[in-house]
Design a protein around this motif. Structure first.
Motif, mmCIF file in Angstrom:
data_model
loop_
_atom_site.group_PDB
_atom_site.id
_atom_site.type_symbol
_atom_site.label_atom_id
_atom_site.label_comp_id
_atom_site.label_asym_id
_atom_site.label_seq_id
_atom_site.Cartn_x
_atom_site.Cartn_y
_atom_site.Cartn_z
ATOM 1 N N UNK A 18 -2.720 94.589 35.476
ATOM 2 C CA UNK A 18 -2.361 93.311 36.102
ATOM 3 C C UNK A 18 -3.313 92.205 35.666
ATOM 4 N N UNK A 19 -3.026 90.987 36.119
ATOM 5 C CA UNK A 19 -3.923 89.854 35.919
ATOM 6 C C UNK A 19 -4.387 89.382 37.293
ATOM 7 N N UNK A 20 -5.685 89.514 37.540
ATOM 8 C CA UNK A 20 -6.257 89.229 38.850
ATOM 9 C C UNK A 20 -7.491 88.345 38.700
ATOM 10 N N UNK A 21 -7.733 87.532 39.717
ATOM 11 C CA UNK A 21 -8.945 86.734 39.726
ATOM 12 C C UNK A 21 -8.672 85.253 39.616
ATOM 13 N N UNK A 22 -9.733 84.453 39.435
ATOM 14 C CA UNK A 22 -9.561 83.003 39.303
ATOM 15 C C UNK A 22 -8.868 82.644 37.992
ATOM 16 N N UNK A 23 -8.411 81.402 37.848
ATOM 17 C CA UNK A 23 -7.629 81.030 36.663
ATOM 18 C C UNK A 23 -8.283 81.387 35.335
ATOM 19 N N UNK A 24 -9.597 81.221 35.229
ATOM 20 C CA UNK A 24 -10.251 81.494 33.950
ATOM 21 C C UNK A 24 -10.138 82.961 33.543
ATOM 22 N N UNK A 25 -10.059 83.877 34.516
ATOM 23 C CA UNK A 25 -9.876 85.295 34.196
ATOM 24 C C UNK A 25 -8.478 85.538 33.631
ATOM 25 N N UNK A 26 -7.492 84.870 34.176
ATOM 26 C CA UNK A 26 -6.123 84.978 33.664
ATOM 27 C C UNK A 26 -6.058 84.433 32.237
ATOM 28 N N UNK A 27 -6.662 83.283 32.025
ATOM 29 C CA UNK A 27 -6.626 82.648 30.701
ATOM 30 C C UNK A 27 -7.270 83.552 29.660
ATOM 31 N N UNK A 28 -8.403 84.161 30.003
ATOM 32 C CA UNK A 28 -9.094 85.046 29.062
ATOM 33 C C UNK A 28 -8.213 86.227 28.648
ATOM 34 N N UNK A 29 -7.553 86.867 29.630
ATOM 35 C CA UNK A 29 -6.716 88.013 29.310
ATOM 36 C C UNK A 29 -5.457 87.585 28.574
ATOM 37 N N UNK A 30 -4.889 86.460 28.949
ATOM 38 C CA UNK A 30 -3.689 85.972 28.269
ATOM 39 C C UNK A 30 -3.981 85.616 26.818
ATOM 40 N N UNK A 31 -5.154 85.071 26.554
ATOM 41 C CA UNK A 31 -5.526 84.784 25.159
ATOM 42 C C UNK A 31 -5.616 86.078 24.352
ATOM 43 N N UNK A 32 -6.173 87.116 24.960
ATOM 44 C CA UNK A 32 -6.259 88.404 24.265
ATOM 45 C C UNK A 32 -4.868 88.949 23.972
ATOM 46 N N UNK A 33 -3.945 88.828 24.936
ATOM 47 C CA UNK A 33 -2.582 89.295 24.723
ATOM 48 C C UNK A 33 -1.870 88.453 23.664
ATOM 49 N N UNK A 34 -2.064 87.156 23.712
ATOM 50 C CA UNK A 34 -1.455 86.281 22.702
ATOM 51 C C UNK A 34 -1.932 86.662 21.302
ATOM 52 N N UNK A 35 -3.210 86.957 21.173
ATOM 53 C CA UNK A 35 -3.761 87.305 19.864
ATOM 54 C C UNK A 35 -3.217 88.632 19.348
ATOM 55 N N UNK A 36 -2.693 89.465 20.247
ATOM 56 C CA UNK A 36 -2.068 90.725 19.839
ATOM 57 C C UNK A 36 -0.608 90.533 19.432
ATOM 58 N N UNK A 37 -0.089 89.321 19.634
ATOM 59 C CA UNK A 37 1.289 89.037 19.248
ATOM 60 C C UNK A 37 2.250 88.849 20.398
ATOM 61 N N UNK A 38 1.745 88.738 21.622
ATOM 62 C CA UNK A 38 2.624 88.555 22.779
ATOM 63 C C UNK A 38 3.156 87.116 22.799
ATOM 64 N N UNK A 39 4.473 86.992 22.879
ATOM 65 C CA UNK A 39 5.129 85.689 22.873
ATOM 66 C C UNK A 39 5.392 85.135 24.270
ATOM 67 N N UNK A 40 5.534 86.032 25.249
ATOM 68 C CA UNK A 40 5.797 85.595 26.626
ATOM 69 C C UNK A 40 5.054 86.496 27.602
ATOM 70 N N UNK A 41 4.468 85.866 28.618
ATOM 71 C CA UNK A 41 3.955 86.619 29.755
ATOM 72 C C UNK A 41 4.839 86.309 30.947
ATOM 73 N N UNK A 42 5.406 87.358 31.548
ATOM 74 C CA UNK A 42 6.291 87.220 32.702
ATOM 75 C C UNK A 42 5.559 87.693 33.947
ATOM 76 N N UNK A 43 5.432 86.821 34.921
ATOM 77 C CA UNK A 43 4.664 87.079 36.142
ATOM 78 C C UNK A 43 5.527 87.795 37.169
ATOM 79 N N UNK A 44 5.177 89.048 37.484
ATOM 80 C CA UNK A 44 5.759 89.703 38.655
ATOM 81 C C UNK A 44 5.149 89.057 39.891
ATOM 82 N N UNK A 45 5.995 88.448 40.712
ATOM 83 C CA UNK A 45 5.503 87.630 41.828
ATOM 84 C C UNK A 45 5.889 88.246 43.163
#
Length: 337
Positions: free
Chosen positions: A289-316
């Motif tokens: 999952x993605x947990x924590x303050x916004x900067x933690x989300x941004x850090x993990x999303x950047x790592x996923x983007x660099x792996x080739x992820x085109x979309x992140x879909x938030x289970x809400x």
């Protein structure tokens, strides 16, 4: 990177529509829902209202399956929505977990799923396809467009996604496993003579934005998202039964945590507080999952983007749905625009 919102179609449907409208205002480009007709309300009826109340949002199931609806009905339903609202649907599809099992049926075979992907896409785009041995074409379709994205975890399913799907849906956000699975999908695409970069990569997982990274805040976020490890555990348990506990076909990082899994109650499927997810350790929640303050989300999303992820879909599915949508809109999505 695009962003999507994933919801269950709990009544009232007006609340689902309202959250999707909120998501579009906050920069989300995709609106997804579960598709399990016994557990939740019928999503395709609700898609019509979502599309009518948004301008650019693309909608679809995460995911439907080839067993609960006949393929020509699925294709015609998507094509009708596209004709009404301008090709704004995506067909997310998989073998079928809750939709099939709750109705007392086994998930579909990969062979059936692969055939359905081709047939549903062809029919929805106005081409002839063979259904149950009979050639069919939907005559009223003009300029139809239906991307078909396949959900997968195991090696054979990943290969099928690379061979046939327009997009790959991975329902977990662990960078190590994401890298392994994207490589498998792309390699299968190459072997099938396809351009691997033509396959859209969508990672879907719960996101919970906290005010800070205190132990108390993170503990609450984990408890709100622990259900996801239980849901993923259903698929992992299938892989373990098929390939064994320590198979070279599936990473141990994916299979180790389900050893203490004791059955699963679908009446709590995808919900915070699911007692069937008690076996899921904090480490898995943090990885998936993605947990924590916004900067933690941004850090993990950047790592996923660099792996080739085109979309992140938030289970809400937790106790901060509106706050999460708004936090993504104000603090996270603009970083990736």
């Amino acid at each position: 990177m695009d962003f999507g919102l994933v919801l269950q179609t709990d009544p009232p449907a007006s609340a689902v529509v309202s959250l999707m409208k909120r998501a579009e205002r906050n920069g989300f480009r995709y609106g997804w829902t579960f598709d399990s007709a016994v557990l939740w309300q019928e999503p395709f009826v609700i898609y019509s209202q979502i599309l009518a109340n948004t301008q650019k949002l693309h909608v679809g199931p995460m995911v439907t399956n080839p067993g609960t609806r006949t393929w020509e009905v699925t294709a015609s339903t998507f094509a009708t929505l596209n004709d009404m609202y301008g090709n704004r649907t995506v067909c997310g599809i998989g073998r079928g977990d809750s939709a099939m099992r709750v109705a007392g049926r086994a998930p579909n075979t990969l062979a059936r799923l692969g055939e359905a992907i081709d047939v549903i896409r062809d029919l929805a785009e106005g081409r002839e396809a063979e259904v149950d041995g009979k050639p069919l074409r939907i005559p009223w379709i003009r300029d139809g467009k239906l991307p078909v994205w396949m959900a997968a975890y195991g090696p054979k399913a990943l290969a099928l996604a690379g061979q046939k799907a327009d997009g790959f849906i991975l329902q977990l956000a662990d960078p190590y496993l994401t890298e392994w699975m994207i490589k498998a999908v792309r390699q299968a695409a190459v072997e099938a003579g396809r351009d691997p970069d033509s396959i859209t990569i969508c990672v879907a997982a719960p996101a919970y934005v906290t005010a800070d990274d205190s132990a108390q805040a993170l503990a609450h976020a984990r408890d709100q998202c622990r259900w996801f490890g239980g849901m993923v555990g259903n698929h992992v348990a299938d892989l373990v039964s098929r390939y064994g506990e320590h198979s070279s076909m599936v990473p141990d990082e994916l299979t180790e945590y389900v050893k203490s899994r004791q059955g699963y109650d679908y009446s709590h499927h995808g919900r915070a507080g699911n007692p069937s997810a008690d076996f899921v350790p904090d480490e898995i929640v943090d990885r998936f999952c993605l947990l924590g303050p916004p900067e933690a989300h941004i850090e993990k999303l950047r790592a996923l983007r660099d792996l080739g992820v085109d979309q992140f879909a938030v289970y809400d599915m937790h106790d901060a749905r509106e706050a999460t949508i708004d936090a993504y809109g104000s603090d996270i999505i603009p970083t990736f625009r």
